[in-house]
Design a protein around this motif. Sequence first.
Motif, PDB file in Angstrom:
ATOM      1  N   ARG A  28      45.725   5.192  42.437  1.00  0.00           N
ATOM      2  CA  ARG A  28      44.369   5.459  41.981  1.00  0.00           C
ATOM      3  C   ARG A  28      43.402   4.369  42.448  1.00  0.00           C
ATOM      4  O   ARG A  28      42.243   4.657  42.764  1.00  0.00           O
ATOM      5  CB  ARG A  28      44.342   5.589  40.463  1.00  0.00           C
ATOM      6  CG  ARG A  28      43.009   6.084  39.892  1.00  0.00           C
ATOM      7  CD  ARG A  28      42.543   7.393  40.518  1.00  0.00           C
ATOM      8  NE  ARG A  28      43.373   8.517  40.176  1.00  0.00           N
ATOM      9  CZ  ARG A  28      43.085   9.421  39.240  1.00  0.00           C
ATOM     10  NH1 ARG A  28      41.964   9.305  38.555  1.00  0.00           N
ATOM     11  NH2 ARG A  28      43.890  10.434  39.023  1.00  0.00           N
ATOM     12  N   HIS A  53      49.326  10.175  30.308  1.00  0.00           N
ATOM     13  CA  HIS A  53      49.295   9.607  31.663  1.00  0.00           C
ATOM     14  C   HIS A  53      47.943   9.874  32.320  1.00  0.00           C
ATOM     15  O   HIS A  53      47.283   8.950  32.808  1.00  0.00           O
ATOM     16  CB  HIS A  53      50.415  10.218  32.492  1.00  0.00           C
ATOM     17  CG  HIS A  53      50.256  10.013  33.970  1.00  0.00           C
ATOM     18  ND1 HIS A  53      50.570   8.834  34.588  1.00  0.00           N
ATOM     19  CD2 HIS A  53      49.790  10.833  34.947  1.00  0.00           C
ATOM     20  CE1 HIS A  53      50.310   8.935  35.885  1.00  0.00           C
ATOM     21  NE2 HIS A  53      49.835  10.144  36.129  1.00  0.00           N
ATOM     22  N   TYR A  54      47.535  11.132  32.329  1.00  0.00           N
ATOM     23  CA  TYR A  54      46.292  11.493  33.010  1.00  0.00           C
ATOM     24  C   TYR A  54      45.078  10.920  32.296  1.00  0.00           C
ATOM     25  O   TYR A  54      44.079  10.572  32.929  1.00  0.00           O
ATOM     26  CB  TYR A  54      46.200  13.010  33.142  1.00  0.00           C
ATOM     27  CG  TYR A  54      47.279  13.572  34.033  1.00  0.00           C
ATOM     28  CD1 TYR A  54      47.243  13.371  35.406  1.00  0.00           C
ATOM     29  CD2 TYR A  54      48.359  14.270  33.496  1.00  0.00           C
ATOM     30  CE1 TYR A  54      48.238  13.858  36.231  1.00  0.00           C
ATOM     31  CE2 TYR A  54      49.363  14.761  34.314  1.00  0.00           C
ATOM     32  CZ  TYR A  54      49.303  14.556  35.674  1.00  0.00           C
ATOM     33  OH  TYR A  54      50.299  15.024  36.484  1.00  0.00           O
ATOM     34  N   ASP A  55      45.151  10.815  30.970  1.00  0.00           N
ATOM     35  CA  ASP A  55      44.032  10.223  30.228  1.00  0.00           C
ATOM     36  C   ASP A  55      43.850   8.760  30.597  1.00  0.00           C
ATOM     37  O   ASP A  55      42.724   8.278  30.787  1.00  0.00           O
ATOM     38  CB  ASP A  55      44.273  10.346  28.722  1.00  0.00           C
ATOM     39  CG  ASP A  55      44.065  11.761  28.217  1.00  0.00           C
ATOM     40  OD1 ASP A  55      43.499  12.582  28.964  1.00  0.00           O
ATOM     41  OD2 ASP A  55      44.496  12.055  27.087  1.00  0.00           O
ATOM     42  N   GLU A  74      50.735  19.350  24.320  1.00  0.00           N
ATOM     43  CA  GLU A  74      50.137  19.444  25.649  1.00  0.00           C
ATOM     44  C   GLU A  74      48.872  20.289  25.595  1.00  0.00           C
ATOM     45  O   GLU A  74      48.673  21.090  24.682  1.00  0.00           O
ATOM     46  CB  GLU A  74      51.134  20.066  26.640  1.00  0.00           C
ATOM     47  CG  GLU A  74      52.454  19.326  26.746  1.00  0.00           C
ATOM     48  CD  GLU A  74      52.323  17.951  27.364  1.00  0.00           C
ATOM     49  OE1 GLU A  74      51.266  17.655  27.945  1.00  0.00           O
ATOM     50  OE2 GLU A  74      53.281  17.171  27.282  1.00  0.00           O
ATOM     51  N   SER A 112      51.259   4.738  39.803  1.00  0.00           N
ATOM     52  CA  SER A 112      50.033   5.483  39.487  1.00  0.00           C
ATOM     53  C   SER A 112      48.769   4.643  39.632  1.00  0.00           C
ATOM     54  O   SER A 112      47.818   5.076  40.281  1.00  0.00           O
ATOM     55  CB  SER A 112      50.121   6.064  38.067  1.00  0.00           C
ATOM     56  OG  SER A 112      51.126   7.042  37.990  1.00  0.00           O
ATOM     57  N   VAL A 158      44.939   7.128  33.381  1.00  0.00           N
ATOM     58  CA  VAL A 158      44.527   6.982  34.785  1.00  0.00           C
ATOM     59  C   VAL A 158      43.055   7.358  34.940  1.00  0.00           C
ATOM     60  O   VAL A 158      42.301   6.693  35.661  1.00  0.00           O
ATOM     61  CB  VAL A 158      45.423   7.838  35.697  1.00  0.00           C
ATOM     62  CG1 VAL A 158      44.897   7.819  37.122  1.00  0.00           C
ATOM     63  CG2 VAL A 158      46.856   7.328  35.671  1.00  0.00           C
ATOM     64  N   SER A 159      42.637   8.420  34.250  1.00  0.00           N
ATOM     65  CA  SER A 159      41.233   8.821  34.288  1.00  0.00           C
ATOM     66  C   SER A 159      40.341   7.748  33.681  1.00  0.00           C
ATOM     67  O   SER A 159      39.272   7.426  34.226  1.00  0.00           O
ATOM     68  CB  SER A 159      41.056  10.140  33.535  1.00  0.00           C
ATOM     69  OG  SER A 159      39.691  10.497  33.453  1.00  0.00           O
ATOM     70  N   ARG A 190      54.633  10.091  31.412  1.00  0.00           N
ATOM     71  CA  ARG A 190      54.216  10.139  32.808  1.00  0.00           C
ATOM     72  C   ARG A 190      53.852  11.540  33.283  1.00  0.00           C
ATOM     73  O   ARG A 190      53.148  11.687  34.271  1.00  0.00           O
ATOM     74  CB  ARG A 190      55.324   9.579  33.711  1.00  0.00           C
ATOM     75  CG  ARG A 190      55.529   8.098  33.520  1.00  0.00           C
ATOM     76  CD  ARG A 190      56.356   7.515  34.634  1.00  0.00           C
ATOM     77  NE  ARG A 190      56.736   6.142  34.325  1.00  0.00           N
ATOM     78  CZ  ARG A 190      57.107   5.257  35.227  1.00  0.00           C
ATOM     79  NH1 ARG A 190      57.139   5.595  36.485  1.00  0.00           N
ATOM     80  NH2 ARG A 190      57.432   4.038  34.881  1.00  0.00           N
ATOM     81  N   ASP A 220      49.634  14.424  28.976  1.00  0.00           N
ATOM     82  CA  ASP A 220      48.211  14.118  28.881  1.00  0.00           C
ATOM     83  C   ASP A 220      47.935  12.625  28.816  1.00  0.00           C
ATOM     84  O   ASP A 220      46.920  12.149  29.330  1.00  0.00           O
ATOM     85  CB  ASP A 220      47.625  14.790  27.641  1.00  0.00           C
ATOM     86  CG  ASP A 220      47.521  16.305  27.811  1.00  0.00           C
ATOM     87  OD1 ASP A 220      47.599  16.762  28.965  1.00  0.00           O
ATOM     88  OD2 ASP A 220      47.373  17.007  26.803  1.00  0.00           O
TER      89      ASP A 220
END
Length: 425
Positions: A280, A242-244, A131, A276, A246-247, A237, A240
């Motif tokens: 978004r 997940h956020y990578d 993380e 997600s 979605v970003s 979920r 990182d």
Amino acid sequence: MTAPLADRIRPQTLDEVVGQRHILGPDKVLRRIVESGSIPNLIFYGPSGVGKTTVARIIAQTAGKRLFKLNGTTASTADIREVVAECDTFGGMNGVLLYLDEIQYLNKKQQQSLLEFIENGQITLIASTTENPYFYIYNAILSRSTVFEFKPVSAEEIAPAVRRAFGAMERELGYSVAVSDEVVERIALSCGGDVRKAVNAVELCALAARADGNGNYAVALEDAEQVSQRSANKYDRAGDEHYDLVSALQKSVRGSDENAALHYLARLLEAGDLLSPCRRLLVMASEDVGLAYPMAAVIVKSCVDSALQLGLPEARIPLAEAVVLMCTAPKSNSANLAIDAALADVRAGRGGPPPRCLQNKHYDGAEVEKKGQFYRYPHDYPGHWVEQQYLPDSLRDRVYYTFGDNKTEQMAKSYREGVQRKKEG
């Protein structure tokens, strides 16, 4: 053969480590630090299976200090105290090297218990985490450590490791196993940059190898595909990945690259994450397409509603429609910038009461010298517009919104200017 193959053939030197040439290659920083023999506090950050633990163990073996190993998933406060106690013993007179795997699972108090001894040099910390360390590791430890990022290993670098792993299995099994280039390529590509996953797939394939009538063993491509299926889609979920993803989805839409956006949407959906991307996409419609094509918000909302009613796998179709629509639509973030500017004033305490003409006043007190609200109803005027003050006195000339350079907003700007010119004339 109780331990996984990846552990049984773990590299013993930095030259044997697969990938990470950006920090371990000739004359790279981490390699020079290790070769200097003076090991500082280190934190290794990166996804699973890319060599963090292996490199930490190699460094620990060559450090010349008493070595302790803890794992953040199982370590207790008592375990940490036991390591700290060794600093004052004869065995710890040259210092203690603590290898702490998965440090993100230790709470703040546990991490703080090491701080004094890291500060005075009695403990050298080598920690690894999957993380983002700047979110999960205590700041005081971060400030006393050097962070190195480990990256997913490319398929080209993994392929030789796959062949070596098959060779190791042949030696352990005592017979040859034929492996085609297609099998090696499939395993190398499907592991998602995770060397451990690739090597463990090799073990399963070798154990499942079929013998022909002559007793010759071979790995079938379909077996390799089955063993490694979906493994390239690394996803967590709450982490990182997940956020990578979605970003990356939003930035691809913002950048008008429908092919990249569809790729990241597919990865989210293949991982079973429907909510997600839906959330978004709704944000993108207003944040990135915005007033350049206001109907995008309506269409995307309809697509999202359809996707949530349909569920997977059919939900992929309306979501793909929403993605392609927004990628190919004109873009404007003017509304987003405008509300952020307004919020900045509000949070800074700038404001005051609305002008009297806008207040909900139905009577005048004795203190009011000029009686009346004096509100002018815009619909009573040509063009449904009339000049009057709307912002508080302290902000009366503030401009938050600037018309974007797209066709829709420029048309609105022309209408506004035309109405104002008529009034001025």
